[in-house]
Scaffold this active site. Sequence first.
Site, PDB file in Angstrom:
ATOM      1  N   ASN A   1       0.818  -1.024   0.086  1.00  0.00           N
ATOM      2  CA  ASN A   1       0.072  -0.157   0.029  1.00  0.00           C
ATOM      3  C   ASN A   1       0.836   1.275   0.054  1.00  0.00           C
ATOM      4  OD1 ASN A   1      -1.763   2.150   0.463  1.00  0.00           O
ATOM      5  ND2 ASN A   1      -2.511   1.274   2.412  1.00  0.00           N
ATOM      6  N   TRP A   2       0.925   1.865  -1.120  1.00  0.00           N
ATOM      7  CA  TRP A   2       2.007   2.958  -1.311  1.00  0.00           C
ATOM      8  C   TRP A   2       1.101   4.277  -0.760  1.00  0.00           C
ATOM      9  CZ3 TRP A   2       3.878   2.141  -6.985  1.00  0.00           C
ATOM     10  CH2 TRP A   2       4.749   1.265  -7.196  1.00  0.00           C
ATOM     11  N   LYS A   3      -0.037   4.270  -0.424  1.00  0.00           N
ATOM     12  CA  LYS A   3      -0.493   5.232   0.057  1.00  0.00           C
ATOM     13  C   LYS A   3      -0.331   6.532  -0.952  1.00  0.00           C
ATOM     14  CE  LYS A   3      -0.288   3.173   4.761  1.00  0.00           C
ATOM     15  NZ  LYS A   3      -0.479   3.614   5.942  1.00  0.00           N
TER      16      LYS A   3
ATOM     17  N   HIS B   1      -9.889   0.538   4.544  1.00  0.00           N
ATOM     18  CA  HIS B   1      -8.553   0.721   5.271  1.00  0.00           C
ATOM     19  C   HIS B   1      -8.760   1.850   6.540  1.00  0.00           C
ATOM     20  CE1 HIS B   1      -4.564   2.256   6.119  1.00  0.00           C
ATOM     21  NE2 HIS B   1      -4.133   1.257   5.591  1.00  0.00           N
TER      22      HIS B   1
ATOM     23  N   GLU C   1      -7.398   4.306   7.482  1.00  0.00           N
ATOM     24  CA  GLU C   1      -7.268   5.713   7.347  1.00  0.00           C
ATOM     25  C   GLU C   1      -8.548   6.498   6.332  1.00  0.00           C
ATOM     26  OE1 GLU C   1      -3.561   5.340   5.189  1.00  0.00           O
ATOM     27  OE2 GLU C   1      -2.479   5.043   7.204  1.00  0.00           O
TER      28      GLU C   1
ATOM     29  N   GLU D   1      -5.716  -5.377  10.484  1.00  0.00           N
ATOM     30  CA  GLU D   1      -4.614  -4.352  10.662  1.00  0.00           C
ATOM     31  C   GLU D   1      -5.155  -3.559  11.841  1.00  0.00           C
ATOM     32  OE1 GLU D   1      -2.452  -2.958   6.897  1.00  0.00           O
ATOM     33  OE2 GLU D   1      -4.375  -1.795   7.006  1.00  0.00           O
TER      34      GLU D   1
ATOM     35  N   GLY E   1       1.852   2.365  10.580  1.00  0.00           N
ATOM     36  CA  GLY E   1       2.612   3.307  10.518  1.00  0.00           C
ATOM     37  C   GLY E   1       3.496   3.908  11.837  1.00  0.00           C
TER      38      GLY E   1
ATOM     39  N   SER F   1       3.127  -2.014  10.498  1.00  0.00           N
ATOM     40  CA  SER F   1       4.424  -2.139  10.942  1.00  0.00           C
ATOM     41  C   SER F   1       5.266  -3.209  10.392  1.00  0.00           C
ATOM     42  CB  SER F   1       4.757  -1.558  12.403  1.00  0.00           C
ATOM     43  OG  SER F   1       4.403  -0.400  12.520  1.00  0.00           O
TER      44      SER F   1
ATOM     45  N   GLY G   1       2.678  -0.891   4.244  1.00  0.00           N
ATOM     46  CA  GLY G   1       2.747   0.347   4.136  1.00  0.00           C
ATOM     47  C   GLY G   1       3.931   0.897   3.895  1.00  0.00           C
ATOM     48  N   GLY G   2       4.453   1.418   4.882  1.00  0.00           N
ATOM     49  CA  GLY G   2       6.083   2.078   4.802  1.00  0.00           C
ATOM     50  C   GLY G   2       6.844   1.312   4.169  1.00  0.00           C
TER      51      GLY G   2
HETATM   52  C1  PEP Z   1      -1.022  -0.053   6.076  1.00  0.00           C
HETATM   53  O1  PEP Z   1      -1.353   1.202   5.964  1.00  0.00           O
HETATM   54  O2  PEP Z   1      -1.933  -0.781   5.723  1.00  0.00           O
HETATM   55  C2  PEP Z   1      -0.155  -0.380   7.069  1.00  0.00           C
HETATM   56  C3  PEP Z   1      -0.047  -1.554   7.245  1.00  0.00           C
HETATM   57  O3  PEP Z   1       1.008   0.571   7.013  1.00  0.00           O
HETATM   58  P1  PEP Z   1       2.489   0.475   7.739  1.00  0.00           P
HETATM   59  O4  PEP Z   1       2.981  -1.075   7.227  1.00  0.00           O
HETATM   60  O5  PEP Z   1       3.119   1.632   7.453  1.00  0.00           O
HETATM   61  O6  PEP Z   1       2.360   0.090   9.220  1.00  0.00           O
END
Ligand code: PEP
Length: 271
Positions: free
Chosen positions: A16-18, A110, A112, A182, A188, A229, A250-251
């Site tokens: 997920n590049w957001k 998600h 967010e 999640e 994040g 994370s 994500g990150g």
């Molecule tokens: C996400 O946004 O779905 C996610 C898992 O982000 P991160 O890996 O950065 O915690």
Amino acid sequence: MPEIGRATRRPLVAANWKMNRGAPQEARELAAAVRRELELRGLDPGRAGRPEVVLCPPFTGLAAAGEALARSGLALGAQDVDPRPAGAFTGAISAGMLRGAGADWVIVGHSERRLIYGEDDATVQRKLAVALEAGLRPILCVGETAEERDAGRTEAVVARQLAAALAGLGAGALERVVVAYEPVWAIGTGRAAQPADAGEVAARIRQLAARWLGAEEEASQLRVLYGGSVKAANAAGFLGHPEIDGALVGGASLEAAEFAAIVAAAAARGG
Ligand code: PEP
């Protein structure tokens, strides 16, 4: 759950590049870099026995990333979809448009979107339904906030989100849906869940889906990912857990070698 479940659930790792790499050129470059890293490690998803890999750029990067992934076996996904099929909805993107832009997958619900954009369970359910209708494969995100967790409500929250999203679907839909557990407090933050705790929730998700849809066999095949994370250093703990079928990242998905190392951990899990 029948033993056959885990052995036949193909691992899946989704990026997920957001709102980070969405201009066409940067999406093309990152997609190409991920492809190269996976090919170097013999992990290209086109090969039998390799994990499925889905890259989810912003809408504006879909076409360019898709070009970089052509004939690679890597799949393309979007990060969101509008619950309506077409019409006067300025700024919105429909499921049909995503298909046209080359997406096979879409992230739905998600945290967010739920927390920043105020999407409720009913909206998430409509998004899931339109995605399936258009032939997209949804990655449905569920998970509790820190307050809900501290109040001992993790299971109740996940069950509510899951029940709402799956309402009206038949057992057959479980084949096309992937659930990502999640926990919001882990996204994040660098503070991942414990694999054993995440595995327990993943098992519960399968049990609940089996019960509500009257579909034990189909639910045993439902893939449940962990997200929050995940990075190369902790991926094996999650991906080695028998109830966890992959990761939503994500990150750590913004760096091709780091992401490829997570896919390698999924490959080591087998499936
Ligand atoms: C996400 O946004 O779905 C996610 C898992 O982000 P991160 O890996 O950065 O915690």
